[in-house]
Design an enzyme around this catalytic site. Structure first.
Site, PDB file in Angstrom:
ATOM      1  CG  ASN A   1      -0.178  -0.105   2.517  1.00 23.24           C
ATOM      2  OD1 ASN A   1       0.614   0.763   2.844  1.00 23.24           O
ATOM      3  ND2 ASN A   1      -0.409  -1.173   3.265  1.00 23.24           N
TER       4      ASN A   1
ATOM      5  CG  PHE B   1      -2.539   5.981  13.122  1.00 17.55           C
ATOM      6  CD1 PHE B   1      -1.847   5.530  14.227  1.00 17.55           C
ATOM      7  CD2 PHE B   1      -2.268   7.254  12.642  1.00 17.55           C
ATOM      8  CE1 PHE B   1      -0.901   6.321  14.853  1.00 17.55           C
ATOM      9  CE2 PHE B   1      -1.325   8.062  13.251  1.00 17.55           C
ATOM     10  CZ  PHE B   1      -0.639   7.589  14.359  1.00 17.55           C
TER      11      PHE B   1
ATOM     12  CE  LYS C   1      -9.027  -2.410  14.161  1.00 17.40           C
ATOM     13  NZ  LYS C   1      -8.026  -2.668  13.152  1.00 17.40           N
TER      14      LYS C   1
ATOM     15  CG  ASP D   1      -7.498  -4.805   6.378  1.00 16.66           C
ATOM     16  OD1 ASP D   1      -6.983  -4.854   7.512  1.00 16.66           O
ATOM     17  OD2 ASP D   1      -8.006  -3.774   5.896  1.00 16.66           O
TER      18      ASP D   1
ATOM     19  CE  LYS E   1       8.530 -13.809 -13.548  1.00 19.24           C
ATOM     20  NZ  LYS E   1       9.280 -13.431 -14.718  1.00 19.24           N
TER      21      LYS E   1
ATOM     22  CE  LYS F   1     -11.222   1.396  10.822  1.00 20.52           C
ATOM     23  NZ  LYS F   1     -10.531   2.028   9.736  1.00 20.52           N
TER      24      LYS F   1
HETATM   25  N1  CTP Z   1      -4.419  -2.731  11.982  1.00 14.73           N
HETATM   26  C1  CTP Z   1      -3.766  -3.825  12.511  1.00 14.73           C
HETATM   27  N2  CTP Z   1      -3.828  -5.026  11.872  1.00 14.73           N
HETATM   28  C2  CTP Z   1      -4.539  -5.176  10.722  1.00 14.73           C
HETATM   29  C3  CTP Z   1      -5.221  -4.052  10.189  1.00 14.73           C
HETATM   30  C4  CTP Z   1      -5.133  -2.835  10.833  1.00 14.73           C
HETATM   31  O1  CTP Z   1      -3.107  -3.702  13.556  1.00 14.73           O
HETATM   32  N3  CTP Z   1      -4.577  -6.353  10.128  1.00 14.73           N
HETATM   33  C5  CTP Z   1      -4.346  -1.450  12.717  1.00 14.73           C
HETATM   34  C6  CTP Z   1      -3.669  -0.326  11.945  1.00 14.73           C
HETATM   35  O2  CTP Z   1      -2.279  -0.293  12.239  1.00 14.73           O
HETATM   36  C7  CTP Z   1      -4.375   0.922  12.467  1.00 14.73           C
HETATM   37  C8  CTP Z   1      -5.771   0.404  12.841  1.00 14.73           C
HETATM   38  O3  CTP Z   1      -5.659  -1.010  12.956  1.00 14.73           O
HETATM   39  O4  CTP Z   1      -3.785   1.443  13.634  1.00 14.73           O
HETATM   40  C9  CTP Z   1      -6.839   0.723  11.843  1.00 14.73           C
HETATM   41  O5  CTP Z   1      -6.418   0.349  10.544  1.00 14.73           O
HETATM   42  P1  CTP Z   1      -7.336   0.632   9.274  1.00 14.73           P
HETATM   43  O6  CTP Z   1      -6.665   0.069   8.065  1.00 14.73           O
HETATM   44  O7  CTP Z   1      -7.767   2.072   9.266  1.00 14.73           O
HETATM   45  O8  CTP Z   1      -8.646  -0.180   9.638  1.00 14.73           O
HETATM   46  P2  CTP Z   1      -9.032  -1.692   9.583  1.00 14.73           P
HETATM   47  O9  CTP Z   1      -9.146  -2.178  10.995  1.00 14.73           O
HETATM   48  O10 CTP Z   1      -8.124  -2.468   8.685  1.00 14.73           O
HETATM   49  O11 CTP Z   1     -10.492  -1.607   8.973  1.00 14.73           O
HETATM   50  P3  CTP Z   1     -10.959  -1.187   7.487  1.00 14.73           P
HETATM   51  O12 CTP Z   1      -9.849  -1.624   6.559  1.00 14.73           O
HETATM   52  O13 CTP Z   1     -12.218  -1.935   7.301  1.00 14.73           O
HETATM   53  O14 CTP Z   1     -11.152   0.304   7.494  1.00 14.73           O
END
Ligand code: CTP
Length: 422
Positions: free
Chosen positions: A229, A342, A360, A298, A308, A356
């Site tokens: 990303n 975040f 969390k 995610d 490969k 969140k």
């Molecule tokens: N995070 C994490 N582990 C994951 C996904 C996210 O620890 N597998 C943490 C990120 O580091 C951030 C927070 O969760 O501090 C929120 O991440 P974000 O990408 O905004 O949200 P998601 O929980 O992934 O939800 P969504 O993608 O549905 O918005």
């Protein structure tokens, strides 16, 4: 003078001294000079001899509408001693760009040209915007000098990261003139400290163990390809650096970035979400606070090919499976740790961020709209809302990621970080 920029009204009528030292970024100082003058300030420019080899003094004279001074012994007005007169008249001084050589001279109290001589006599606030090669910036001598100057009350406008004139990518690029202007304007408004008063380095995180995660994750498809990303790691690195400066023991668990990790911080390099999960959980029990700035994938490919993958004629489909949610796991296993998450959103920012916090089990969330200009990924600044677990939210103005990092630690302390450790 018509002042169209909403950020720079505090400069109107002020006497500003701009010191330009000899680096390639001196060309950017011309844009800064123009902006300061347009904001209504009476601008006086002092250049070093080497700065004048990069940009002609006439450029600054035209932009400032004042004579540019290079030579300590050039006394044009017999009624005053020019370096003392300028030092006395300045409401604010800005050095941009500040070279490593200049920082060394100022930190050593050397006064061998007009700029360094004037600076020893200045009592107004001085802002220093360094610019140099990434390795020079990282040299212990430069760091020591900056630390010394910072401790003496000089204000620093951290260099940005990016492509440097020397070909390297990293920290060392002069902050953009607009951002410098914004910083000094906010200072003059009293929003970020009072004029004439410099912010001391308080070791208010001393004794605390802080874990910061930063950067993107990479999820392999085969030995060549991966999903990732846009995270650059800047926010997490700024949080780690700020926590270190405030006395914390810092562990930085980072995905792959181009950044040079701050000195004095324990760094654990990771790649995938699973790697990061394992690294974070291996240290979590001993930690007082976690700032989870990393952009964790995610989903990951359900199958990783050892060889490969060769192309075929038709379409190619990758089946994805969920990765572990690191922060959610930390929330579940929380004992006394202070958890900062975040939320990078493109819509309904506060709504999703608040969800969140609950899901969390967080203490604080830093929410931002990644589509807003000057916010989110691949920028040096951010515009965020801080929301605590009681739903109290605070909108912050556009700040550099380093300034924001300090605000986040300020807020965490207010919300009780470290209170149980005393
Ligand atoms: N995070 C994490 N582990 C994951 C996904 C996210 O620890 N597998 C943490 C990120 O580091 C951030 C927070 O969760 O501090 C929120 O991440 P974000 O990408 O905004 O949200 P998601 O929980 O992934 O939800 P969504 O993608 O549905 O918005």
């Amino acid at each position: 003078m018509i002042n169209q920029n909403p950020y720079d009204h505090n400069l109107d009528g002020k006497t500003v001294l701009l010191g330009v030292t000899g680096g390639i970024a001196a060309y950017k100082a011309a844009a800064l000079a123009s902006k300061i003058t347009q904001a209504g300030a009476d601008l006086h420019v002092i250049m070093t001899e080497s700065a004048a080899r990069f940009v002609q003094p006439l450029t600054f004279q035209t932009l400032s509408r004042n004579h540019v001074i290079l030579d300590t012994f050039e006394e044009r007005d017999p009624r005053v001693v020019s370096h003392i007169d300028l030092a006395d008249r300045a409401d604010l001084v800005i050095i941009a760009p500040a070279t490593a050589n200049f920082l060394g001279k100022l930190a050593g109290g050397i006064a061998d040209d007009m700029l360094t001589t004037t600076l020893l006599a200045v009592r107004a606030p001085v802002f220093i915007a360094p610019a140099m090669n990434v390795h020079m910036y990282d040299h212990p001598a430069v760091k020591e000098n900056m630390k010394k100057l910072y401790d003496w009350g000089y204000h620093f406008i951290e260099p940005g990261e990016g492509q440097l004139a020397c070909g390297y990518v990293g920290k060392g690029r002069l902050e953009e003139p607009e951002q410098i202007l914004h910083t000094i304007d906010r200072f003059l408004s009293g929003e970020n400290g009072t004029m004439g008063e410099s912010k001391p380095v308080t070791k208010d995180l001393k004794g605390l163990k802080i874990l910061v995660t930063a950067g993107p994750t990479r999820e392999a498809v085969d030995p060549v390809r991966f999903f990732t990303n846009r995270s650059t790691g800047k926010m997490g690195y700024a949080l780690a650096e700020a926590a270190r400066d405030r006395g914390a023991d810092v562990i930085l668990i980072t995905g792959k970035t181009h950044l040079v990790p701050p000195d004095g911080v324990q760094v654990i390099q990771t790649e995938s979400a699973q790697n990061m999960y394992d690294a974070v959980l291996s240290v979590y029990d001993d930690i007082d606070a976690v700032a989870k700035a990393a952009a964790v994938a995610d989903y990951r490919p359900a199958q990783v090919s050892e060889k490969k993958i060769k192309k075929g004629d038709g379409a190619f489909t990758v089946e994805m499976e969920r990765t572990p949610d690191i922060l959610k796991t930390l929330g579940k296993r929380k004992t006394s740790q202070f958890l900062i998450g975040f939320a990078a959103e493109s819509n309904d920012v506060e709504h999703y961020a608040k969800m969140k916090i609950q899901k969390k089990n967080l203490d604080l969330i830093v929410a931002n709209n990644i589509l807003e200009e000057g916010a989110g990924f691949e920028t040096d600044s951010n515009i965020v809302t801080l929301i605590d677990r009681n739903g109290r939210s605070q909108n912050l103005p556009r700040l550099s990621k380093r300034e924001l990092a300090d605000k986040i630690w300020d807020e965490a302390l207010k919300l009780g970080l470290g209170a149980s450790a005393e």
